[in-house]
Each structure stands twice: as structure tokens, then as C-alpha cells.
Design an enzyme around this catalytic site. Sequence first.
Site, short mmCIF file in Angstrom:
data_model
loop_
_atom_site.label_atom_id
_atom_site.label_comp_id
_atom_site.label_asym_id
_atom_site.label_seq_id
_atom_site.Cartn_x
_atom_site.Cartn_y
_atom_site.Cartn_z
N LYS A 1 0.81 -1.22 0.00
CA LYS A 1 0.00 0.00 0.00
C LYS A 1 0.85 1.27 0.00
O LYS A 1 0.61 2.18 -0.78
CB LYS A 1 -0.88 -0.01 1.26
CG LYS A 1 -2.27 0.43 1.07
CD LYS A 1 -3.22 0.02 2.20
CE LYS A 1 -2.61 -0.46 3.47
NZ LYS A 1 -2.22 0.60 4.43
N ARG B 1 -9.99 2.91 8.52
CA ARG B 1 -9.70 1.50 8.77
C ARG B 1 -10.80 0.83 9.60
O ARG B 1 -10.72 -0.37 9.82
CB ARG B 1 -8.41 1.41 9.57
CG ARG B 1 -7.20 0.91 8.78
CD ARG B 1 -6.01 0.99 9.71
NE ARG B 1 -4.92 0.17 9.36
CZ ARG B 1 -3.78 0.61 8.84
NH1 ARG B 1 -3.63 1.87 8.54
NH2 ARG B 1 -2.78 -0.24 8.64
N ARG C 1 -1.66 -7.99 13.07
CA ARG C 1 -2.12 -6.93 12.18
C ARG C 1 -3.04 -7.48 11.10
O ARG C 1 -4.04 -6.85 10.74
CB ARG C 1 -0.92 -6.21 11.53
CG ARG C 1 -0.17 -5.32 12.54
CD ARG C 1 1.20 -4.91 12.01
NE ARG C 1 1.14 -4.13 10.80
CZ ARG C 1 2.13 -4.04 9.91
NH1 ARG C 1 3.27 -4.69 10.11
NH2 ARG C 1 1.99 -3.30 8.84
P1 AMP Z 1 0.40 1.23 8.38
O1 AMP Z 1 1.66 1.99 8.16
O2 AMP Z 1 -0.75 1.74 7.57
O3 AMP Z 1 0.60 -0.26 8.23
O4 AMP Z 1 -0.01 1.47 9.91
C1 AMP Z 1 0.83 1.06 10.96
C2 AMP Z 1 0.12 1.11 12.28
O5 AMP Z 1 -0.35 2.44 12.55
C3 AMP Z 1 -1.15 0.25 12.36
O6 AMP Z 1 -0.88 -1.10 12.65
C4 AMP Z 1 -1.90 0.95 13.50
O7 AMP Z 1 -1.31 0.63 14.76
C5 AMP Z 1 -1.60 2.41 13.23
N1 AMP Z 1 -2.61 3.00 12.30
C6 AMP Z 1 -2.41 3.44 11.04
N2 AMP Z 1 -3.53 3.91 10.50
C7 AMP Z 1 -4.50 3.75 11.43
C8 AMP Z 1 -5.89 4.02 11.47
N3 AMP Z 1 -6.53 4.53 10.41
N4 AMP Z 1 -6.56 3.73 12.62
C9 AMP Z 1 -5.92 3.22 13.68
N5 AMP Z 1 -4.63 2.91 13.71
C10 AMP Z 1 -3.91 3.18 12.60
#
Ligand code: AMP
Length: 193
Positions: free
Chosen positions: A14, A89, A145
Site C-alpha cells: 500500500k 480502517r 495486524r
Molecule cells: P500502516 O503503516 O498503515 O501499516 O499502519 C501502521 C500502524 O499504525 C497500524 O498497525 C496501527 O497501529 C496504526 N494505524 C495506522 N492507520 C491507522 C488508522 N486509520 N486507525 C488506527 N490505527 C492506525
Amino acid sequence: MNIVVLLGPPGVGKGTQAEIISAKLGIPAISTGQIFRDNVESGTELGVLASGYLDQGEYVPDVVTTSMVSERLDQDDVAEGFLLDGFPRTLSQVSALETLLDDRGWKITAVISLEAPEHIAVEHMTKRAKDSGRSDDKPEVFRKRLDVYHERTEPIVTHYQDRGLLYSVDASGTIPEVSANVFTQLEAAGIGV
Ligand code: AMP
């Protein structure tokens, strides 16, 4: 003004696709995960709050995430459009986003859903873990995750499908193959490059 939401399970690529789309369309990519990591690194109050959730592979509470996005959408660079990478999310974030956009007179143009078999996501994560240094790229946290994604984020794919905004993309190929698929779908959504 184009507003694109990018959805997909962890490890599907992504962030990489978000950067490519952002560069090609000339709009900022807003990655909630990256904003959290930046805050953790610089030790802000938000970072201190978020770090436990990130380390456990859990979502940061909706109110925290939503108000962070709201502030981000007040910056000038989103005027010509933007891409949301990793937000919304949860169904509650979907409604919160709806309100944030309504308040500004904006609408989502398209939701791109990156889809690939789980083993591909696991392979990506394993490769990435070596150089990303991300504390949540460890196998046990990654499993968590994926589980959280299935439970809390998959329902929003159906929501956007029902609203006629969803464009599915096969994300199991190479980076250029996947971005070619993404741009085909963006065009189908009326977003020319
Ligand atoms: P990502 O970089 O999108 O994989 O996000 C890494 C981590 O950030 C996730 O596993 C969550 O702990 C937190 N996170 C990112 N986006 C969100 C969101 N929209 N709502 C809640 N937690 C988020």
C-alpha cells in the site's frame, strides 16, 4: 479535486503504491501509519500514546486517529486533492471521514482496494522486516495486524462496494505491474493521469 482512498491488508504494498499514485497525480499521500511513526520517533505526546498500539499491531483509538486526520486536512496542500493511505480502517472512521469531507464540501472520488493472497503479504513483510526497522514487522505482530485487518477493516470494503466507489486491484504482481493495474482502475473511476 480527486480524493482517493487506498485500502489493503498489511504487507500488500500500500505505502509503495501510495507514493507512486501521489507522484503521478501530483497530490499528497496522507499515511496515518507514517504520521504515527514520525510522532513516535520524535517523541511527541501523540507518539507516546500511539506507540503501544503500533507495537502490538492494534489500531490507535478512532478519536485520536480521526482528529489527527482532521488537522491534516486543514493544511493547504490538500486543496487539489489527496490520497488517504491507511485511513479509514474502521466503520467508525468511515463515518468520521464522511463528516470531515461533508464539512468541507468534498467527496471521495474512488476507493482502490489492493488485493493479494495472504502468503504474498507475508513474503513482503519478511523482506521488508530486514531493512524497514519497523517494530511491527515481526512475524507475531504481523499476524496480529492481519487478524485486526480482517476483523475491523474488511467490513469497510463491503461498505464502499455497496456505495459504488470500490475499485479492486490485483496486487500480487511486481510493483510496476500493480501500479499499472491501479492506474487502469483509476482511469475507470474517471481519474486520468
Ligand atoms: P500502516 O503503516 O498503515 O501499516 O499502519 C501502521 C500502524 O499504525 C497500524 O498497525 C496501527 O497501529 C496504526 N494505524 C495506522 N492507520 C491507522 C488508522 N486509520 N486507525 C488506527 N490505527 C492506525
